[in-house]
Design a protein around this motif. Sequence first.
Motif, PDB file in Angstrom:
ATOM      1  N   PHE A 127      18.906  10.969   1.890  1.00 47.80           N
ATOM      2  CA  PHE A 127      18.769  10.898   0.527  1.00 47.80           C
ATOM      3  C   PHE A 127      17.320  10.767   0.330  1.00 47.80           C
ATOM      4  O   PHE A 127      16.721   9.964   0.998  1.00 47.80           O
ATOM      5  N   SER A 128      16.550  10.985  -1.067  1.00 45.53           N
ATOM      6  CA  SER A 128      15.319  11.758  -1.574  1.00 45.53           C
ATOM      7  C   SER A 128      15.386  11.318  -2.317  1.00 45.53           C
ATOM      8  O   SER A 128      16.259  10.784  -3.340  1.00 45.53           O
ATOM      9  N   THR A 129      14.112  10.390  -3.130  1.00 48.68           N
ATOM     10  CA  THR A 129      14.008  10.395  -3.993  1.00 48.68           C
ATOM     11  C   THR A 129      12.380  11.368  -4.766  1.00 48.68           C
ATOM     12  O   THR A 129      11.269  11.793  -4.114  1.00 48.68           O
TER      13      THR A 129
ATOM     14  N   VAL B 195      17.238  10.942  -7.739  1.00 54.73           N
ATOM     15  CA  VAL B 195      17.560  10.393  -6.459  1.00 54.73           C
ATOM     16  C   VAL B 195      18.436  11.992  -5.605  1.00 54.73           C
ATOM     17  O   VAL B 195      19.344  11.984  -7.056  1.00 54.73           O
ATOM     18  N   LEU B 196      17.731  12.048  -5.423  1.00 54.70           N
ATOM     19  CA  LEU B 196      18.269  13.676  -4.954  1.00 54.70           C
ATOM     20  C   LEU B 196      19.597  13.538  -3.428  1.00 54.70           C
ATOM     21  O   LEU B 196      19.078  12.558  -2.352  1.00 54.70           O
ATOM     22  N   ALA B 197      20.673  13.572  -2.887  1.00 52.08           N
ATOM     23  CA  ALA B 197      21.312  14.224  -1.739  1.00 52.08           C
ATOM     24  C   ALA B 197      21.167  15.147  -1.092  1.00 52.08           C
ATOM     25  O   ALA B 197      21.585  16.121  -1.755  1.00 52.08           O
TER      26      ALA B 197
ATOM     27  N   PRO C 209      21.038  16.760  -7.213  1.00 55.60           N
ATOM     28  CA  PRO C 209      21.431  15.753  -7.751  1.00 55.60           C
ATOM     29  C   PRO C 209      22.212  14.499  -7.992  1.00 55.60           C
ATOM     30  O   PRO C 209      22.965  15.545  -7.540  1.00 55.60           O
ATOM     31  N   VAL C 210      21.840  13.405  -7.521  1.00 53.41           N
ATOM     32  CA  VAL C 210      23.161  12.482  -7.677  1.00 53.41           C
ATOM     33  C   VAL C 210      22.942  11.638  -8.913  1.00 53.41           C
ATOM     34  O   VAL C 210      21.926  10.909  -9.436  1.00 53.41           O
ATOM     35  N   THR C 211      24.417  11.310  -9.642  1.00 52.38           N
ATOM     36  CA  THR C 211      24.553  10.053 -10.437  1.00 52.38           C
ATOM     37  C   THR C 211      25.332   9.277  -9.977  1.00 52.38           C
ATOM     38  O   THR C 211      25.894   9.917  -9.340  1.00 52.38           O
ATOM     39  N   VAL C 212      25.299   7.896 -10.350  1.00 53.22           N
ATOM     40  CA  VAL C 212      25.911   6.958  -9.550  1.00 53.22           C
ATOM     41  C   VAL C 212      27.074   6.384 -10.550  1.00 53.22           C
ATOM     42  O   VAL C 212      27.059   6.457 -12.175  1.00 53.22           O
ATOM     43  N   ALA C 213      28.255   6.953 -10.149  1.00 54.52           N
ATOM     44  CA  ALA C 213      29.340   6.122 -11.247  1.00 54.52           C
ATOM     45  C   ALA C 213      29.346   5.630 -11.722  1.00 54.52           C
ATOM     46  O   ALA C 213      28.346   4.268 -11.638  1.00 54.52           O
ATOM     47  N   ALA C 214      29.803   4.815 -12.677  1.00 60.42           N
ATOM     48  CA  ALA C 214      29.307   4.007 -14.388  1.00 60.42           C
ATOM     49  C   ALA C 214      29.666   2.664 -13.793  1.00 60.42           C
ATOM     50  O   ALA C 214      30.745   1.972 -12.789  1.00 60.42           O
ATOM     51  N   ALA C 215      28.493   1.801 -13.679  1.00 63.45           N
ATOM     52  CA  ALA C 215      28.619   0.218 -13.061  1.00 63.45           C
ATOM     53  C   ALA C 215      28.801  -0.607 -14.461  1.00 63.45           C
ATOM     54  O   ALA C 215      28.210  -0.214 -14.976  1.00 63.45           O
TER      55      ALA C 215
ATOM     56  N   ALA D 249      15.118   3.321  -7.608  1.00 66.37           N
ATOM     57  CA  ALA D 249      15.376   4.651  -6.841  1.00 66.37           C
ATOM     58  C   ALA D 249      14.527   4.643  -5.503  1.00 66.37           C
ATOM     59  O   ALA D 249      15.676   5.023  -4.982  1.00 66.37           O
ATOM     60  N   GLY D 250      13.473   4.513  -5.075  1.00 67.11           N
ATOM     61  CA  GLY D 250      13.205   4.688  -3.719  1.00 67.11           C
ATOM     62  C   GLY D 250      13.908   3.694  -3.582  1.00 67.11           C
ATOM     63  O   GLY D 250      14.521   3.594  -1.508  1.00 67.11           O
TER      64      GLY D 250
END
Length: 174
Positions: free
Chosen positions: A59-61, A66-68, A94-100, A157-158
């Motif tokens: 993973f990187s920023t 956030v990128l996978a 690109p990564v999106t996090v599921a709804a938290a 993000a980092g």
Amino acid sequence: MIVVTVLAALGLSFAGAGVASAAPSAQAAAPPVTALATPITGTAANGGSFAGSFTPTKFSTQNGNVLAAGVLTGTVTDASGATVGTVTRTVSMPVTVAAATCQVLNLVLGPLHLDLLGLVVDLNQVHLVITAVQGAGNLLGNLLCAITHLLDGTPTAGGLTALLNAILALLGQL
């Protein structure tokens, strides 16, 4: 916090195979953790299709996002279903996090008995739980979660990238 991050890592939602771009691997990436393989499917305008999986290796920023990076493998078929070829590439998505969700209030009031000049009020135990849901369009949920976590050092993000890479490394040792 670690449990939430692990769940977020396992519930990652990728923007789609059409957004994937080939990324040359300048450094040797860790071997993919096949337990984290995410199914990827797509269709082409001419009726062809792609079916495969993406396995993250790092993973990187980039610009606060956030990128996978990982290995995309799959099969390309034409409109008739005949196999055109196979794909095995290192890509970045690109990564999106599921709804938290975050708990805003958990209030438990015991039984209450009031006698107000002849007016008697009896109230059994009350359990009030208020949960905020974060996500696009959830203005109040996003605001309340931000306020709730204002002082707990929510990772940037980092920081999230570093945490996800640490989890990925641990899973690679299993």
